[in-house]
Design a protein around this motif. Sequence first.
Motif, PDB file in Angstrom:
ATOM      1  N   TRP A  96       0.827  -1.203   0.000  1.00  0.00           N
ATOM      2  CA  TRP A  96       0.000   0.000   0.000  1.00  0.00           C
ATOM      3  C   TRP A  96       0.862   1.255   0.000  1.00  0.00           C
ATOM      4  N   ASP A  97       1.956   1.254   0.746  1.00  0.00           N
ATOM      5  CA  ASP A  97       2.854   2.408   0.764  1.00  0.00           C
ATOM      6  C   ASP A  97       3.445   2.671  -0.616  1.00  0.00           C
ATOM      7  N   GLU A  98       3.850   1.617  -1.312  1.00  0.00           N
ATOM      8  CA  GLU A  98       4.427   1.792  -2.648  1.00  0.00           C
ATOM      9  C   GLU A  98       3.375   2.317  -3.627  1.00  0.00           C
ATOM     10  N   ALA A  99       2.152   1.812  -3.541  1.00  0.00           N
ATOM     11  CA  ALA A  99       1.098   2.290  -4.426  1.00  0.00           C
ATOM     12  C   ALA A  99       0.797   3.764  -4.172  1.00  0.00           C
ATOM     13  N   LEU A 100       0.751   4.161  -2.917  1.00  0.00           N
ATOM     14  CA  LEU A 100       0.504   5.566  -2.596  1.00  0.00           C
ATOM     15  C   LEU A 100       1.661   6.448  -3.054  1.00  0.00           C
ATOM     16  N   ALA A 101       2.873   5.895  -3.035  1.00  0.00           N
ATOM     17  CA  ALA A 101       4.025   6.646  -3.540  1.00  0.00           C
ATOM     18  C   ALA A 101       3.909   6.862  -5.051  1.00  0.00           C
ATOM     19  N   VAL A 102       3.376   5.868  -5.777  1.00  0.00           N
ATOM     20  CA  VAL A 102       3.126   6.046  -7.211  1.00  0.00           C
ATOM     21  C   VAL A 102       2.124   7.175  -7.424  1.00  0.00           C
ATOM     22  N   ALA A 103       1.061   7.189  -6.638  1.00  0.00           N
ATOM     23  CA  ALA A 103       0.043   8.233  -6.769  1.00  0.00           C
ATOM     24  C   ALA A 103       0.645   9.613  -6.508  1.00  0.00           C
ATOM     25  N   GLU A 104       1.459   9.726  -5.477  1.00  0.00           N
ATOM     26  CA  GLU A 104       2.078  11.015  -5.155  1.00  0.00           C
ATOM     27  C   GLU A 104       3.004  11.469  -6.276  1.00  0.00           C
ATOM     28  N   ALA A 105       3.782  10.544  -6.825  1.00  0.00           N
ATOM     29  CA  ALA A 105       4.695  10.898  -7.920  1.00  0.00           C
ATOM     30  C   ALA A 105       3.910  11.340  -9.155  1.00  0.00           C
ATOM     31  N   LEU A 106       2.792  10.680  -9.445  1.00  0.00           N
ATOM     32  CA  LEU A 106       1.974  11.082 -10.586  1.00  0.00           C
ATOM     33  C   LEU A 106       1.360  12.458 -10.356  1.00  0.00           C
ATOM     34  N   ASP A 107       0.972  12.753  -9.125  1.00  0.00           N
ATOM     35  CA  ASP A 107       0.457  14.086  -8.808  1.00  0.00           C
ATOM     36  C   ASP A 107       1.505  15.155  -9.121  1.00  0.00           C
ATOM     37  N   ARG A 108       2.767  14.828  -8.862  1.00  0.00           N
ATOM     38  CA  ARG A 108       3.870  15.771  -9.096  1.00  0.00           C
ATOM     39  C   ARG A 108       4.406  15.695 -10.525  1.00  0.00           C
ATOM     40  N   ALA A 132      -1.601   7.206 -17.248  1.00  0.00           N
ATOM     41  CA  ALA A 132      -2.810   6.375 -17.110  1.00  0.00           C
ATOM     42  C   ALA A 132      -2.462   4.908 -16.918  1.00  0.00           C
ATOM     43  N   LEU A 133      -1.500   4.411 -17.690  1.00  0.00           N
ATOM     44  CA  LEU A 133      -1.133   3.002 -17.580  1.00  0.00           C
ATOM     45  C   LEU A 133      -0.334   2.728 -16.308  1.00  0.00           C
ATOM     46  N   LEU A 134       0.414   3.709 -15.823  1.00  0.00           N
ATOM     47  CA  LEU A 134       1.088   3.536 -14.532  1.00  0.00           C
ATOM     48  C   LEU A 134       0.071   3.500 -13.399  1.00  0.00           C
ATOM     49  N   ALA A 135      -0.930   4.373 -13.472  1.00  0.00           N
ATOM     50  CA  ALA A 135      -1.995   4.337 -12.464  1.00  0.00           C
ATOM     51  C   ALA A 135      -2.738   3.017 -12.524  1.00  0.00           C
ATOM     52  N   SER A 136      -3.003   2.539 -13.744  1.00  0.00           N
ATOM     53  CA  SER A 136      -3.669   1.250 -13.907  1.00  0.00           C
ATOM     54  C   SER A 136      -2.840   0.133 -13.286  1.00  0.00           C
ATOM     55  N   ALA A 137      -1.538   0.126 -13.544  1.00  0.00           N
ATOM     56  CA  ALA A 137      -0.667  -0.917 -12.996  1.00  0.00           C
ATOM     57  C   ALA A 137      -0.715  -0.922 -11.475  1.00  0.00           C
ATOM     58  N   ALA A 138      -0.707   0.259 -10.868  1.00  0.00           N
ATOM     59  CA  ALA A 138      -0.740   0.337  -9.406  1.00  0.00           C
ATOM     60  C   ALA A 138      -2.071  -0.174  -8.860  1.00  0.00           C
ATOM     61  N   VAL A 139      -3.172   0.225  -9.489  1.00  0.00           N
ATOM     62  CA  VAL A 139      -4.496  -0.230  -9.032  1.00  0.00           C
ATOM     63  C   VAL A 139      -4.620  -1.745  -9.180  1.00  0.00           C
ATOM     64  N   GLU A 140      -4.189  -2.276 -10.322  1.00  0.00           N
ATOM     65  CA  GLU A 140      -4.239  -3.729 -10.547  1.00  0.00           C
ATOM     66  C   GLU A 140      -3.429  -4.473  -9.494  1.00  0.00           C
ATOM     67  N   PRO A 282      -7.901   5.878 -15.409  1.00  0.00           N
ATOM     68  CA  PRO A 282      -7.559   6.001 -13.981  1.00  0.00           C
ATOM     69  C   PRO A 282      -6.488   7.058 -13.730  1.00  0.00           C
ATOM     70  N   GLY A 283      -6.508   7.582 -12.528  1.00  0.00           N
ATOM     71  CA  GLY A 283      -5.518   8.574 -12.117  1.00  0.00           C
ATOM     72  C   GLY A 283      -5.072   8.344 -10.695  1.00  0.00           C
ATOM     73  N   PRO A 284      -4.276   9.257 -10.145  1.00  0.00           N
ATOM     74  CA  PRO A 284      -3.761   9.095  -8.765  1.00  0.00           C
ATOM     75  C   PRO A 284      -4.860   8.911  -7.723  1.00  0.00           C
ATOM     76  N   ALA A 285      -5.970   9.633  -7.895  1.00  0.00           N
ATOM     77  CA  ALA A 285      -7.055   9.511  -6.910  1.00  0.00           C
ATOM     78  C   ALA A 285      -7.613   8.097  -6.882  1.00  0.00           C
ATOM     79  N   ASP A 286      -7.619   7.426  -8.034  1.00  0.00           N
ATOM     80  CA  ASP A 286      -8.131   6.055  -8.073  1.00  0.00           C
ATOM     81  C   ASP A 286      -7.190   5.084  -7.377  1.00  0.00           C
ATOM     82  N   ILE A 287      -5.891   5.348  -7.444  1.00  0.00           N
ATOM     83  CA  ILE A 287      -4.941   4.526  -6.682  1.00  0.00           C
ATOM     84  C   ILE A 287      -5.260   4.633  -5.193  1.00  0.00           C
TER      85      ILE A 287
END
Length: 309
Positions: A96-108, A132-140, A282-287
């Motif tokens: 979960w921490d790594e996924a949230l880090a992906v979301a934060e990086a995408l926000d930036r 979009a595909l990075l967000a998808s990968a994290a959600v998956e 999908p986007g960071p908020a969906d992660i």
Amino acid sequence: MSVAVALAADALWGEPPARVHPVALLGRTAHSWFRGLEGRGRRAQLLGGAARTSLLVVGAGVTAGLIDRACRGGRMPAALVGGAVRWPAFAGRMLWDEALAVAEALDREDMALARRHARALVSRRLDALGPALLASAAVESVAENLCDSVVAPWWWHAVGGAGGMWAYRAGNTLDAMVGYHGATEWSGKGAARLDDLLGYWPARLSALLLALALPGGGLAALACAGAGSLRRAGGVLRAASQEQRRFESPNAGWPIAVVAHGLGVRLEKPGAYVVNETGRIPGPADIRRAVTACRRAAGVCYCLALAAG
């Protein structure tokens, strides 16, 4: 009590360091064992891989069970020993921490950082993937690993204690290492089929828990007697039962499809599958929503594990 200790350790520290992590040790052992099958005929690879898989899975389960049983009568408190045996067999916080880090990086809009954190979650090539595909990968990954790293280990703990938990973990690790198309396709078939079997019911339980935990799902509805939300969760599960057929694995599609339809997003692994094709990108908020849902679902699983002891 040992279950509570293991859950507390994961909540406080995540996974143990890789240099002392039993899963990492198992992986190094498997790498050397399966490498010796390269270049042999298909039959030899198939039989040799099945034999190695059996030895490692049975060995991990028996070893964990014996350690857990032997230490109960020792000087160290049994709960601490039992917790230490169980702690590395599942993973929640780190994923979960790594996924949230992906979301934060995408926000930036820091794509390099997003890809670096995503590599801890997925094995696919990331260099050409956009936001979009990075967000998808994290959600998956968050959805699939709810089953592989949380629900399934505790399911098999309920069946066989620490030994059952580690037998599952060994099978799942071997599948991740050698159970795919390519150089280890034949030697890894035994591991792949075993993982399909071990994950069959946990995957479906994970899908149910996720359908209830997603926004508008049934966990809140159960408290508020909201029949509409429960119907929505049922609709998500019905959609997932159709979508999961797109996956080569009989299990991975269940939690991924539930998240896709529960969040209303399109999830895609290039060259492999697209789930909920008409969903939004999908986007960071969906992660973050997926992580929140998985934490809720994991919380239900942990409560059940504590109740079962």
